[in-house]
Design an enzyme around this catalytic site. Structure first.
Site, PDB file in Angstrom:
ATOM      1  CE  LYS A 182      -4.308   1.352   2.642  1.00  0.00           C
ATOM      2  NZ  LYS A 182      -4.821   1.416   3.512  1.00  0.00           N
TER       3      LYS A 182
ATOM      4  CD  GLU B 270     -19.324  -2.284   8.000  1.00  0.00           C
ATOM      5  OE1 GLU B 270     -19.020  -1.423   7.651  1.00  0.00           O
ATOM      6  OE2 GLU B 270     -19.526  -3.497   7.187  1.00  0.00           O
TER       7      GLU B 270
ATOM      8  NE  ARG C 124     -21.749  -3.108   3.766  1.00  0.00           N
ATOM      9  CZ  ARG C 124     -20.848  -3.833   3.408  1.00  0.00           C
ATOM     10  NH1 ARG C 124     -19.404  -2.821   3.781  1.00  0.00           N
ATOM     11  NH2 ARG C 124     -20.684  -4.365   2.763  1.00  0.00           N
TER      12      ARG C 124
END
Length: 638
Positions: A288, A374, A402
Site C-alpha cells: 500500500k 459492521e 450494514r
C-alpha cells in the site's frame, strides 16, 4: 521513489498516449515499468490537487495495467472492491484529465460510478460487495450466452466482511468462470513472495498442471479410491506451501502468492487463468502506498489526502481552531473510561476517522477494532452488554446501515446497554452519496427501546454522550462530519433531562423545531422571521408536551433536519400532531427524496434549502400558500 507530492503536472509521455485500454494493448509490455512510474506520479499529482484516497491506488498500479492489457474491458467485467483502489483504473479508461475534477461539484466521483463510465461495471462505496456483484454478472452472462470474463478485485481489508465469504461460498456452488483477485497489502507477508511460493503460483496457473488437475479427476472418476488419493495429494501439496486451503475447500482453484508489482508475471498468470474453467482465486501481494515514501512508511496514516493548499499563517492572539465532533467524541471516551472500568470501545475499521486513536493507545485492552465487519461489531457489542460491560460502538452513519438487522434483533430487542456514537450523520461532501448519512433517523426511529439524540454543538454532543452512556437501554447519538459552531465545551459531564427540548428563541406565529446541525441555520432564520426556535435535542422520545404547547400558541410549525424527510424527525412530529388532533399547517424541511451527488457541504445544504436563506424562503412560501396573516396587533404589543 517519490519523496513528495508533485505540485505541478509531471511529464508523462507514455501515460499521455493511453486514452483507453485500446492504446494500452498496442504498447510494448517492456514499457510498462515506465508507464507504472508515470501513472504513480500523475496519481499523486491529481490527488494532491483534489484530495482523496491514494494509498490503495498506488498499490494496484501494475495490477491495473495488467488487467486492462490482458482482458477485453469493458466487455469483460472488472469490478473494484472499495473504490479506493480504482483511481489508476479511472486514469487508464479515458478520465485522465478529468481527475483534477475528482470530488468537486460536477466532477468525477470518488468511487467507481456506472453513470460515469462504461468501464465502471459496478458502483461501489461500501466494501466487500465485488464478489457478489461479479457472480450476478457471471450468471447474467451465462443466461444471455455472452462469452466474457468477470473479475472481482477485492482488498484493502474488504475480505474481512462476512458478505465476501457468503459470495465465495456461493461461487463454489455455481462452479462457473469467475476470477477473484485477492489484493493482499498486509506487509507482514511480503517476504513470502518469490522463491518457492512464486514457483508454485506459476505452476498452479499453468496449462499442464490444470490439465492434469482436471483430467485426473475425469480419468479417475470411475476409480473412487484412486480419485480420493489424488485429491488428498493435491490438498497436501497446496496446504504445505499455500494459505489457500480454505478457498480450495469451497470450490476455488487457488493461485498464489504472486508479486503484485511484477507486471510481466501478472500478465503471464492472468493469460493462463483466462484459459481455465471454474472459479479461480488469484492471491497477489502488494504494498500500500507503493512508490511514495511517506505512504509506504505509514500506509494507514497516509491512506488519503486532503487537498494540498497553502495554509495562511494564523495571526498572533487568535484562538485555536475548534475541535471536530469526532475529536469531541474521542476526548469524551477517554474521560468516561477513566471513570468507569466497564467501558469498552468498538469500531469497524474506523478508528482514526472516529477520533479513537488516543483512546486505543491509552486503553489498548478496552479497544476493539473488528475490521470491516459492521454486523459483527454490533452483535459483538450486544454480547459484551449481556455480561456486564458497557460497550460504545463508534460507527459512521452510512456503515450502520450494514448492521441494521443486528441493531434491531441483537441490541434493541434485548434492550441492551449499548451506546452508538454515529459519526458522519447528514451530508459528507466530497465522498458523495455512498457515504452520506442521510437515512439514520428514518431507519432508527421505528425501532422500539431506542433513544435517539442529535447535538446542536460540541458541548451538547459531550453531554449527550454522557447521558446516553448512563441510560439503561440502547442509545444513539448522531452527529455530523467536521466541526460545529465552536461552542465552549464544559468538562463537567451532566445528565440531560430525557426527552426534553430547549427553547433557544421566543417569537410569534412560527415555531421552528430544529434537530441537531440545523439549529444554527434555524436560529439565523428565526431572527428574520421573528420565529420561536427550539433545539429539539431528542428525536426519540420527542418532547411531546412542548410540541403540544407550541402547536397551541403558533400558526405554523416548521421542522428542520439534515436527514431524509421521509420517515425522519419531522415525520415523528407529524404523527404526534395527528394523534393529538391538532389542526395547523406544518412544514417539513430536510434532505429531498434523491441521492445528492458529491460537492461542498455548505453549497449542498444551500441547494436543498437547508441554510438560513432556504429556510426563510420556504417558510414565507408556506405562509403565503396557507394565507397565514401577519402578526396580530395583540402579538405586536406583547
Amino acid at each position: 521513489m517519490l519523496n513528495e507530492i508533485p505540485l505541478s503536472r509531471p511529464q508523462t509521455p507514455l501515460l499521455d498516449q493511453v486514452n483507453s485500454p485500446t492504446e494500452l494493448k498496442q504498447m510494448d509490455p517492456e514499457q510498462f515499468v515506465d508507464l507504472a512510474r508515470e501513472l504513480r506520479q500523475f496519481l499523486l499529482y491529481s490527488v494532491g490537487q483534489t484530495g482523496g484516497h491514494f494509498g490503495a491506488g498506488l498499490g494496484v498500479v501494475e495490477l491495473t495495467i495488467a488487467l486492462h492489457y490482458v482482458f477485453d474491458t469493458p466487455m469483460d467485467k472488472l469490478i473494484w472492491d472499495v473504490g479506493h483502489q480504482s483511481y489508476p483504473h479511472k486514469i487508464l479508461t479515458g478520465r485522465r484529465e478529468q481527475m483534477l475534477t475528482m470530488r468537486q461539484p460536477g466532477g468525477l466521483a470518488a468511487f467507481p460510478c456506472r453513470s460515469e463510465s462504461e468501464y465502471d461495471s459496478f458502483g461501489v462505496g461500501h466494501s466487500s460487495t465485488s464478489i457478489s456483484a461479479a457472480l450476478g454478472m457471471m450468471v447474467a452472462s451465462r443466461q444471455q450466452a455472452l462469452d466474457r470474463h468477470v473479475i472481482a478485485v477485492i482488498g484493502d481489508g474488504a475480505m474481512t466482511a462476512g458478505m465476501a465469504f457468503e459470495a465465495l461460498n456461493h461461487a463454489g456452488e455455481l462452479d462457473d468462470n469467475v476470477l477473484v483477485i485477492l489484493n493482499d497489502n498486509n506487509m507482514s507477508i511480503s517476504k513470502n513472495v518469490g522463491g518457492l511460493s512464486s514457483y508454485f503460483a506459476r505452476m498452479w496457473a499453468s496449462k499442464p498442471y490444470n490439465f492434469i488437475r482436471a483430467g485426473s479427476k475425469k480419468v479417475l472418476s470411475h476409480i473412487p479410491p484412486a480419485l480420493k488419493a489424488a485429491h488428498r495429494a493435491e490438498e497436501y501439496m497446496k496446504g504445505m506451501v499455500s494459505p489457500g486451503t480454505l478457498f480450495e475447500e469451497i470450490g476455488f482453484n487457488y493461485i498464489g502468492l504472486v508479486d503484485g508489482h511484477d507486471t510481466h508475471r501478472l500478465i503471464e498468470v492472468l493469460n493462463n487463468i483466462k484459459q481455465l474453467r471454474g472459479p479461480q482465486l488469484l492471491h497477489i501481494v502488494t504494498q500500500k502506498g507503493k512508490g511514495y515514501e511517506a505512504s509506504e512508511n505509514d500506509p494507514f496514516g497516509m491512506h488519503a489526502l486532503t487537498k494540498i493548499e497553502a495554509k495562511p499563517k494564523r495571526p498572533q492572539g487568535t484562538k485555536p481552531s475548534s475541535p471536530t465532533y469526532s475529536t469531541v467524541f474521542g476526548n469524551w471516551l477517554i474521560d468516561m473510561a477513566a471513570r468507569d472500568d466497564s467501558l469498552v470501545a468498538i469500531t469497524p475499521a474506523m478508528s482514526s476517522g472516529s477520533g479513537m486513536d488516543s483512546f486505543a493507545e491509552r486503553y489498548p485492552d478496552r479497544f476493539y477494532d473488528v475490521a470491516i465487519a459492521e454486523q459483527h461489531a454490533v452483535t459483538f457489542a450486544a454480547g459484551m452488554a449481556c455480561d456486564g460491560l458497557k460497550p460504545v460502538v463508534a460507527i459512521y452513519s452510512t456503515f450502520l446501515q450494514r448492521g441494521y438487522d443486528q441493531f434491531i434483533h441483537d441490541v434493541a430487542l434485548q434492550n441492551l446497554n449499548v451506546l452508538f456514537a454515529i459519526d458522519r450523520a447528514g451530508l459528507v461532501g466530497e465522498d458523495g452519496p455512498t457515504h452520506a448519512g442521510s437515512f439514520d433517523l428514518s431507519f432508527m426511529r421505528c425501532v422500539p427501546n431506542l433513544v435517539i439524540m442529535a447535538p446542536s454543538d460540541e458541548n451538547e454532543c459531550r453531554q449527550m454522550l454522557y447521558t446516553g452512556y448512563q441510560h439503561t437501554g440502547p442509545v444513539a447519538v448522531r452527529y455530523p462530519r467536521g466541526k460545529g459552531p465552536a461552542a465552549v465545551i464544559e468538562q463537567d459531564m451532566q445528565l440531560l433531562p430525557m426527552g426534553k427540548a430547549q427553547v433557544k428563541r421566543k417569537g410569534h406565529r412560527i415555531a421552528i423545531l430544529a434537530f441537531g446541525s440545523m439549529v444554527q441555520p434555524a436560529l439565523a432564520a428565526g431572527e428574520t422571521l421573528d420565529a420561536t426556535v427550539v433545539d429539539m435535542r431528542f428525536i426519540k422520545p420527542l418532547d411531546e408536551a412542548l410540541i403540544a404547547e407550541l402547536a397551541k400558541q403558533h400558526s405554523l410549525l416548521v421542522t428542520v433536519e439534515e436527514n431524509a424527510i421521509a420517515g425522519g424527525a419531522g415525520s415523528a412530529v407529524n404523527e404526534l400532531l395527528l394523534q393529538r388532533d391538532f389542526q395547523l399547517p406544518v412544514l417539513n424541511l430536510g434532505l429531498p427524496d434523491t441521492f445528492l451527488q458529491h460537492g461542498h457541504v455548505p453549497e449542498m445544504l444551500a441547494a436543498v434549502g437547508l441554510d438560513r436563506d432556504g429556510i426563510i424562503r420556504a417558510v414565507e412560501e408556506k405562509l403565503a400558500r396557507c394565507r397565514i396573516p401577519a402578526r396580530s396587533p395583540q402579538a405586536s404589543a406583547e
